[in-house]
Design a protein around this motif. Structure first.
Motif, mmCIF file in Angstrom:
data_model
loop_
_atom_site.group_PDB
_atom_site.id
_atom_site.type_symbol
_atom_site.label_atom_id
_atom_site.label_comp_id
_atom_site.label_asym_id
_atom_site.label_seq_id
_atom_site.Cartn_x
_atom_site.Cartn_y
_atom_site.Cartn_z
ATOM 1 N N VAL A 180 0.865 -1.179 0.000
ATOM 2 C CA VAL A 180 0.000 0.000 0.000
ATOM 3 C C VAL A 180 0.899 1.225 0.000
ATOM 4 N N SER A 181 0.643 2.163 -0.878
ATOM 5 C CA SER A 181 1.464 3.373 -0.973
ATOM 6 C C SER A 181 0.574 4.567 -1.266
ATOM 7 N N GLY A 182 1.167 5.733 -1.181
ATOM 8 C CA GLY A 182 0.423 6.959 -1.449
ATOM 9 C C GLY A 182 0.103 7.716 -0.163
ATOM 10 N N VAL A 183 -0.623 8.805 -0.333
ATOM 11 C CA VAL A 183 -0.924 9.710 0.780
ATOM 12 C C VAL A 183 -2.352 9.495 1.263
ATOM 13 N N LEU A 184 -2.489 9.279 2.555
ATOM 14 C CA LEU A 184 -3.791 9.313 3.205
ATOM 15 C C LEU A 184 -3.924 10.694 3.848
ATOM 16 N N ASP A 185 -4.715 11.564 3.215
ATOM 17 C CA ASP A 185 -4.797 12.944 3.671
ATOM 18 C C ASP A 185 -5.326 13.016 5.115
ATOM 19 N N LYS A 186 -4.678 13.870 5.924
ATOM 20 C CA LYS A 186 -5.073 14.002 7.328
ATOM 21 C C LYS A 186 -6.491 14.524 7.473
ATOM 22 N N ASN A 187 -6.944 15.241 6.434
ATOM 23 C CA ASN A 187 -8.285 15.824 6.488
ATOM 24 C C ASN A 187 -9.263 15.097 5.573
ATOM 25 N N ASP A 188 -8.965 13.844 5.254
ATOM 26 C CA ASP A 188 -9.837 13.057 4.368
ATOM 27 C C ASP A 188 -11.195 12.857 5.052
ATOM 28 N N ALA A 189 -12.246 13.423 4.447
ATOM 29 C CA ALA A 189 -13.582 13.350 5.053
ATOM 30 C C ALA A 189 -14.117 11.927 5.037
ATOM 31 N N GLN A 190 -13.831 11.198 3.976
ATOM 32 C CA GLN A 190 -14.319 9.821 3.881
ATOM 33 C C GLN A 190 -13.673 8.949 4.954
ATOM 34 N N ALA A 191 -12.372 9.156 5.188
ATOM 35 C CA ALA A 191 -11.685 8.380 6.215
ATOM 36 C C ALA A 191 -12.232 8.696 7.599
ATOM 37 N N ALA A 192 -12.678 9.922 7.789
ATOM 38 C CA ALA A 192 -13.222 10.310 9.087
ATOM 39 C C ALA A 192 -14.657 9.839 9.265
ATOM 40 N N ASP A 193 -15.343 9.541 8.141
ATOM 41 C CA ASP A 193 -16.754 9.149 8.216
ATOM 42 C C ASP A 193 -16.896 7.629 8.138
ATOM 43 N N THR A 194 -17.116 7.111 6.931
ATOM 44 C CA THR A 194 -17.339 5.662 6.765
ATOM 45 C C THR A 194 -16.050 4.886 6.554
ATOM 46 N N GLY A 195 -14.987 5.616 6.227
ATOM 47 C CA GLY A 195 -13.711 4.955 5.988
ATOM 48 C C GLY A 195 -13.301 5.016 4.519
ATOM 49 N N ARG A 196 -12.034 5.316 4.283
ATOM 50 C CA ARG A 196 -11.492 5.345 2.921
ATOM 51 C C ARG A 196 -11.312 3.905 2.430
ATOM 52 N N ILE A 197 -11.877 3.596 1.271
ATOM 53 C CA ILE A 197 -11.785 2.243 0.711
ATOM 54 C C ILE A 197 -10.589 2.166 -0.248
ATOM 55 N N ILE A 198 -9.733 1.183 -0.023
ATOM 56 C CA ILE A 198 -8.657 0.889 -0.966
ATOM 57 C C ILE A 198 -8.802 -0.569 -1.400
ATOM 58 N N THR A 199 -8.279 -0.875 -2.561
ATOM 59 C CA THR A 199 -8.414 -2.237 -3.103
ATOM 60 C C THR A 199 -7.041 -2.796 -3.483
ATOM 61 N N ILE A 200 -6.938 -4.106 -3.389
ATOM 62 C CA ILE A 200 -5.735 -4.830 -3.836
ATOM 63 C C ILE A 200 -6.197 -6.007 -4.685
ATOM 64 N N GLY A 201 -5.785 -6.020 -5.937
ATOM 65 C CA GLY A 201 -6.102 -7.152 -6.802
ATOM 66 C C GLY A 201 -5.111 -8.280 -6.586
ATOM 67 N N PHE A 202 -5.576 -9.514 -6.729
ATOM 68 C CA PHE A 202 -4.682 -10.657 -6.542
ATOM 69 C C PHE A 202 -5.191 -11.848 -7.346
ATOM 70 N N PHE A 203 -4.311 -12.862 -7.491
ATOM 71 C CA PHE A 203 -4.642 -14.089 -8.221
ATOM 72 C C PHE A 203 -4.574 -15.275 -7.274
ATOM 73 N N ASP A 204 -5.429 -16.279 -7.544
ATOM 74 C CA ASP A 204 -5.298 -17.534 -6.807
ATOM 75 C C ASP A 204 -4.405 -18.494 -7.589
ATOM 76 N N ASP A 205 -4.252 -19.722 -7.076
ATOM 77 C CA ASP A 205 -3.348 -20.687 -7.711
ATOM 78 C C ASP A 205 -3.785 -21.102 -9.110
ATOM 79 N N LEU A 206 -5.065 -20.905 -9.420
ATOM 80 C CA LEU A 206 -5.576 -21.282 -10.731
ATOM 81 C C LEU A 206 -5.565 -20.123 -11.716
ATOM 82 N N GLY A 207 -5.112 -18.972 -11.267
ATOM 83 C CA GLY A 207 -5.014 -17.826 -12.154
ATOM 84 C C GLY A 207 -6.247 -16.949 -12.193
ATOM 85 N N TYR A 208 -7.250 -17.242 -11.376
ATOM 86 C CA TYR A 208 -8.427 -16.376 -11.331
ATOM 87 C C TYR A 208 -8.097 -15.130 -10.500
#
Length: 477
Positions: A180-208
């Motif tokens: 995880v990289s980048g800036v999480l702004d100290k004044n991020d309204a979403q992070a203060a409310d419901t939470g800032r959503i971040i995503t990470i894509g990944f593969f399983d052993d079968l390639g899905y």
């Protein structure tokens, strides 16, 4: 007088043989990898009319040389210019291969199904069964295979199959690392409310491929955020957890009162997949300090334990997930004018552990050392096999058998059945090029003139001898 007639006849025959060879050279001036030949003459024999005698010192008589009359000429040898390299023709076809070696004494090994033959004509194609074959004859190119680990096995050469059911796809790889990289702004309204959503894509052993969704929510302590796993969705955007008709997670109560999710009908504690974590930043510098959970000490990484979703029970449709180590150390927290750029990526900063989908074969390349690689659309490059070449103690002793091929003889030396790597003597293989004929037309035309004059001269000897015989017959008149 009759001797001159028969000597001239032998001269006509040998010059005709030489002309035949010259004609063949010129006919093959544009034949791939053709090697020009030349005829060497030698004397047939001599008739000795008087032997040599030694000198006598006592009488002062000198010695005499033998008196010999030659009886003609014969073809002593047909020499092949095997070490003369033809010029290069660029074709752009990746399976057109040219051998680059100083003395032109390396040969491709091909098989007609029964015998191993040798050629320098590298015009190959992939046949319907995936084998590399000569375009002109269909003979299969020989080389070395690779083992399951991708290592070349340098034993007896065999036909090279570059396209098969095994090589058309490249095995997938499960994701094992992320960051995880980048800036999480100290004044991020979403992070203060419901939470800032971040995503990470990944593969399983079968390639899905899947996507893990995390929520980062600000706490009452400056620089401290709660990190929770919100959901895991498949490539179609559907949650991998069981949901009801309204799209809500199907939950149950665990033995300790915890909320359990349903995964393929099986109750799973989401905290065993990703335990709620605390992300801490240095407020003075805005840099990452640590991430930790109840069972994970403060560190720069935390695990996404996807393997708990796998099952060995054959009656249950299990999964093929691997655990992922997520690195948060490149994330930052400072005033960025209300804009957060924080996000997740699969793989570490060096690109390792990204995981890969099942790869389809997109191309085949031949390196300068004869190794043949398959390229796949998942980024994999796999060694499929390696071309072996044959070397001989006396390459000029090989016998031409047509179709740009040679076979070994007693004078060339035998092929050991294994071959050598082209780079063993500093040579290489060029892809997209062919070796042309080494016939030098200027030399051939010069030899043709000389041969023509030699033939004419021998014809004149016959004519003159005939005139002398005619004069002899006319004596009776």
């Amino acid at each position: 007088m009759m001797r001159s007639l028969y000597s001239a006849v032998s001269g006509l025959k040998t010059h005709q043989t030489r002309m035949d060879v010259i004609g063949n050279n010129i006919a093959n001036v544009n034949t791939e990898a053709f090697k020009a030949s030349s005829v060497r003459f030698s004397e047939i024999m001599y008739q000795t009319t008087s032997g040599a005698s030694a000198g006598n010192g006592a009488t002062g008589t000198g010695g005499k040389n033998a008196k010999q009359i030659g009886l003609g000429v014969k073809s002593g040898a047909t020499a092949v210019n095997i070490t003369g390299t033809g010029s290069a023709e660029t074709t752009g076809n990746p399976f057109d291969l040219r051998l680059n070696d100083k003395n032109a004494t390396n040969f491709f090994v091909v098989s007609d199904g029964t015998n191993r033959l040798f050629t320098r004509a590298g015009d190959f194609y992939v046949d319907g069964n995936g084998y590399l074959c000569m375009s002109s004859t269909g003979y299969t190119l020989q080389g070395w295979q690779v083992d399951a680990k991708g290592n070349v096995i340098k034993d007896t050469v065999s036909s090279l199959q570059v396209m098969s059911s095994a090589t058309k796809t490249s095995a997938p790889e499960a994701t094992t690392k992320a960051y995880v990289s980048g800036v999480l702004d100290k004044n991020d309204a979403q992070a203060a409310d419901t939470g800032r959503i971040i995503t990470i894509g990944f593969f399983d052993d079968l390639g899905y491929n899947y996507t893990a969704k995390f929520g980062i929510k600000k706490t009452n302590t400056d620089g401290t955020y709660d990190v929770t796993l919100k959901d895991i969705v498949d490539s179609k955007g559907n949650s991998i957890f069981d949901v009801d008709k309204d799209g809500n997670f199907i939950t149950s109560q665990g033995p300790n009162g915890q909320t359990m999710y349903s995964y393929k009908g099986r109750a799973v504690d989401p905290q065993t997949i990703f335990e709620d974590a605390s992300l801490v930043f240095d407020q003075s510098e805005g840099t990452f300090t640590s991430i930790s959970s109840a069972n994970s000490p403060a560190a720069k990484t935390i695990n996404l334990n996807l393997s708990v979703l796998n099952t060995q029970d054959a009656s249950i449709n299990g999964s093929n997930f691997s655990n992922i180590e997520v690195d948060f150390s490149k994330s930052m927290n400072y005033n960025n004018n209300g804009t957060s750029t924080i996000g997740g990526m699969n793989g570490d900063l060096q690109g390792d552990g990204k995981g890969k989908a099942l790869g389809a074969l997109t191309g085949i390349t031949v390196s300068d050392d004869g190794k043949i690689y398959g390229s796949y659309d998942n980024g994999n490059t796999v060694l499929l096999c390696q071309i072996a070449v044959a070397q001989f103690a006396n390459a000029s002793g090989l016998e031409k058998i047509g179709d740009n091929c040679y076979q070994s003889t007693l004078n060339s030396g035998e092929f050991d059945g294994i071959g050598v790597e082209i780079s063993a003597d500093g040579g290489s293989i060029s892809s997209g090029e062919l070796e042309m004929s080494n016939v030098d037309l200027s030399s051939q035309f010069t030899d043709m003139i000389v041969t023509q004059r030699g033939f004419q001269a021998n014809s004149r000897v016959i004519t003159t001898s005939d005139t002398l015989l005619e004069e002899l017959i006319n004596l009776k008149r």
